[in-house]
Design a protein around this motif. Sequence first.
Motif, PDB file in Angstrom:
ATOM      1  N   UNK A   1     -46.842  -2.587 -24.023  1.00  0.00           N
ATOM      2  CA  UNK A   1     -48.090  -3.335 -23.913  1.00  0.00           C
ATOM      3  C   UNK A   1     -48.901  -3.032 -25.173  1.00  0.00           C
ATOM      4  N   UNK A   2     -49.060  -4.028 -26.027  1.00  0.00           N
ATOM      5  CA  UNK A   2     -49.692  -3.824 -27.332  1.00  0.00           C
ATOM      6  C   UNK A   2     -51.116  -4.364 -27.319  1.00  0.00           C
ATOM      7  N   UNK A   3     -52.021  -3.584 -27.889  1.00  0.00           N
ATOM      8  CA  UNK A   3     -53.433  -3.979 -27.998  1.00  0.00           C
ATOM      9  C   UNK A   3     -53.918  -3.557 -29.387  1.00  0.00           C
ATOM     10  N   UNK A   4     -54.203  -4.540 -30.239  1.00  0.00           N
ATOM     11  CA  UNK A   4     -54.574  -4.256 -31.626  1.00  0.00           C
ATOM     12  C   UNK A   4     -55.783  -5.100 -32.026  1.00  0.00           C
ATOM     13  N   UNK A   5     -56.725  -4.483 -32.731  1.00  0.00           N
ATOM     14  CA  UNK A   5     -57.855  -5.213 -33.315  1.00  0.00           C
ATOM     15  C   UNK A   5     -57.641  -5.328 -34.823  1.00  0.00           C
ATOM     16  N   UNK A   6     -57.779  -6.536 -35.341  1.00  0.00           N
ATOM     17  CA  UNK A   6     -57.651  -6.793 -36.784  1.00  0.00           C
ATOM     18  C   UNK A   6     -59.020  -7.133 -37.352  1.00  0.00           C
ATOM     19  N   UNK A   7     -59.314  -6.600 -38.527  1.00  0.00           N
ATOM     20  CA  UNK A   7     -60.575  -6.925 -39.192  1.00  0.00           C
ATOM     21  C   UNK A   7     -60.373  -8.112 -40.129  1.00  0.00           C
ATOM     22  N   UNK A   8     -60.079  -9.250 -39.495  1.00  0.00           N
ATOM     23  CA  UNK A   8     -59.848 -10.509 -40.216  1.00  0.00           C
ATOM     24  C   UNK A   8     -59.905 -11.638 -39.192  1.00  0.00           C
ATOM     25  N   UNK A   9     -60.176 -12.869 -39.627  1.00  0.00           N
ATOM     26  CA  UNK A   9     -60.220 -13.996 -38.693  1.00  0.00           C
ATOM     27  C   UNK A   9     -58.877 -14.213 -37.988  1.00  0.00           C
ATOM     28  N   UNK A  10     -58.931 -14.773 -36.795  1.00  0.00           N
ATOM     29  CA  UNK A  10     -57.719 -14.990 -35.995  1.00  0.00           C
ATOM     30  C   UNK A  10     -56.720 -15.881 -36.722  1.00  0.00           C
ATOM     31  N   UNK A  11     -57.207 -16.911 -37.431  1.00  0.00           N
ATOM     32  CA  UNK A  11     -56.301 -17.823 -38.136  1.00  0.00           C
ATOM     33  C   UNK A  11     -55.542 -17.084 -39.228  1.00  0.00           C
ATOM     34  N   UNK A  12     -56.222 -16.183 -39.933  1.00  0.00           N
ATOM     35  CA  UNK A  12     -55.592 -15.404 -41.002  1.00  0.00           C
ATOM     36  C   UNK A  12     -54.478 -14.528 -40.437  1.00  0.00           C
ATOM     37  N   UNK A  13     -54.751 -13.854 -39.327  1.00  0.00           N
ATOM     38  CA  UNK A  13     -53.767 -12.946 -38.731  1.00  0.00           C
ATOM     39  C   UNK A  13     -52.601 -13.720 -38.132  1.00  0.00           C
ATOM     40  N   UNK A  14     -52.890 -14.806 -37.415  1.00  0.00           N
ATOM     41  CA  UNK A  14     -51.833 -15.588 -36.759  1.00  0.00           C
ATOM     42  C   UNK A  14     -50.828 -16.113 -37.763  1.00  0.00           C
ATOM     43  N   UNK A  15     -51.287 -16.475 -38.959  1.00  0.00           N
ATOM     44  CA  UNK A  15     -50.387 -17.015 -39.983  1.00  0.00           C
ATOM     45  C   UNK A  15     -49.448 -15.959 -40.531  1.00  0.00           C
ATOM     46  N   UNK A  16     -49.761 -14.675 -40.292  1.00  0.00           N
ATOM     47  CA  UNK A  16     -48.960 -13.583 -40.865  1.00  0.00           C
ATOM     48  C   UNK A  16     -48.180 -12.793 -39.816  1.00  0.00           C
ATOM     49  N   UNK A  17     -48.237 -13.232 -38.576  1.00  0.00           N
ATOM     50  CA  UNK A  17     -47.496 -12.568 -37.507  1.00  0.00           C
ATOM     51  C   UNK A  17     -46.378 -13.470 -36.990  1.00  0.00           C
ATOM     52  N   UNK A  18     -45.238 -12.911 -36.580  1.00  0.00           N
ATOM     53  CA  UNK A  18     -44.192 -13.730 -35.949  1.00  0.00           C
ATOM     54  C   UNK A  18     -44.732 -14.383 -34.673  1.00  0.00           C
TER      55      UNK A  18
ATOM     56  N   UNK B   1     -51.800  -7.467 -43.972  1.00  0.00           N
ATOM     57  CA  UNK B   1     -52.653  -7.357 -45.150  1.00  0.00           C
ATOM     58  C   UNK B   1     -54.140  -7.359 -44.818  1.00  0.00           C
ATOM     59  N   UNK B   2     -54.493  -6.610 -43.766  1.00  0.00           N
ATOM     60  CA  UNK B   2     -55.896  -6.394 -43.454  1.00  0.00           C
ATOM     61  C   UNK B   2     -56.003  -5.100 -42.658  1.00  0.00           C
ATOM     62  N   UNK B   3     -57.224  -4.578 -42.528  1.00  0.00           N
ATOM     63  CA  UNK B   3     -57.437  -3.367 -41.735  1.00  0.00           C
ATOM     64  C   UNK B   3     -57.209  -3.683 -40.257  1.00  0.00           C
ATOM     65  N   UNK B   4     -56.639  -2.725 -39.516  1.00  0.00           N
ATOM     66  CA  UNK B   4     -56.446  -2.941 -38.080  1.00  0.00           C
ATOM     67  C   UNK B   4     -56.487  -1.605 -37.352  1.00  0.00           C
ATOM     68  N   UNK B   5     -56.770  -1.667 -36.052  1.00  0.00           N
ATOM     69  CA  UNK B   5     -56.819  -0.481 -35.201  1.00  0.00           C
ATOM     70  C   UNK B   5     -55.942  -0.698 -33.984  1.00  0.00           C
ATOM     71  N   UNK B   6     -55.049   0.244 -33.723  1.00  0.00           N
ATOM     72  CA  UNK B   6     -54.162   0.155 -32.563  1.00  0.00           C
ATOM     73  C   UNK B   6     -54.816   0.873 -31.388  1.00  0.00           C
TER      74      UNK B   6
ATOM     75  N   UNK C   1     -47.188   3.897 -30.677  1.00  0.00           N
ATOM     76  CA  UNK C   1     -47.317   3.095 -31.887  1.00  0.00           C
ATOM     77  C   UNK C   1     -48.375   3.682 -32.805  1.00  0.00           C
ATOM     78  N   UNK C   2     -49.491   4.108 -32.224  1.00  0.00           N
ATOM     79  CA  UNK C   2     -50.561   4.714 -33.023  1.00  0.00           C
ATOM     80  C   UNK C   2     -50.064   5.994 -33.704  1.00  0.00           C
ATOM     81  N   UNK C   3     -49.314   6.812 -32.964  1.00  0.00           N
ATOM     82  CA  UNK C   3     -48.789   8.053 -33.537  1.00  0.00           C
ATOM     83  C   UNK C   3     -47.767   7.772 -34.634  1.00  0.00           C
TER      84      UNK C   3
END
Length: 330
Positions: free
Chosen positions: A242-259, A294-299, A305-307
């Motif tokens: 179960x993955x929960x991650x916050x990205x410091x970038x707009x959703x469109x930017x992140x979605x384009x770079x994730x599978x 290619x942006x800051x993120x927090x797991x 995964x964080x470890x």
Amino acid sequence: MTDTPARLLRLLSLLQTPREWPGSELARRLEVSARTIRRDIDRLRALGYPVEATMGADGGYRLVAGTAMPPLLLEDDEAVAIAVGLRAGAGHAIEGLDEASVRALAKLEQVLPSRLRYRVSVLQTATVPLTRGDGTTIDPRTLTVMAGAVAATERLRFGYRSGDGTETKRQVEPYRLVSTGRRWYLVAYDLGREDWRTFRVDRVSEPFATGARYAPRELPTGDGDAARFLSRSMARMLPRMEVDVTFRAPAEFVAARLPKHLGAPVADGPECCRLRTTVHDSLEWLALRLALVECEFTVHAPVQLSEFLGELGARLTRASGRAGQEEDAR
């Protein structure tokens, strides 16, 4: 040109060029009368080719889009270009290139003359694609042999290397090829194990269609959905996270770079977004995919995964030499 079939093929080749052909020019090129051209156009229409005629003293003809896909005639260079393009895409499991594309490649290579097959092989050998390194390279011939066996319901033999490096020989009844975007898999009934199996195509060697036909079996899922069967098989092999991650970038930017199979992040502020999803992937792969955004993120989850990211970051810092510089600065 008195040979009607040959003349029709030549006429079709001309009409497949995206332009309008005056009837007089077609007659001159084929060395026949304008009346013969009109009759040949009617023959092509009867065969399903949508040929449109324009009115006028010298009437013109052009091939337009129809309701079905009629057979195409390709020049040598066109056939080579299509084969090389399909091979390159299939060999690197590009997302969106599904089984239909591999079947098209198999059909094309089956009818390519030897001189064109040689040109395709030379071009493939002489070119090196620039990839991001997060996929696997596959010999396109492996895919075409497998696709041909699936289409012809022929038993298949090949060598297989498991995840721990064990080499085995397999004889299977291939059911479907499935692309996950990163990799190709073969779903097949393993005759030696007497059970259904999934095989990573990049671990297959020397596939050979035996010529022995078989009656297709029913998948255990009961719905014939090979992709669903593969998903269930992968779920049993890899841990569920179960993955929960916050990205410091707009959703469109992140979605384009994730599978795409990781799901879509949702906005969580003006310049942030959050991804909550369930995956069946390795920690290593998931960590690298997050880093490539290619942006800051927090797991936030999972803890493993964080470890892992912390350990990976420390190794990368040491590799860059920055850790030693920080110690010297103290």
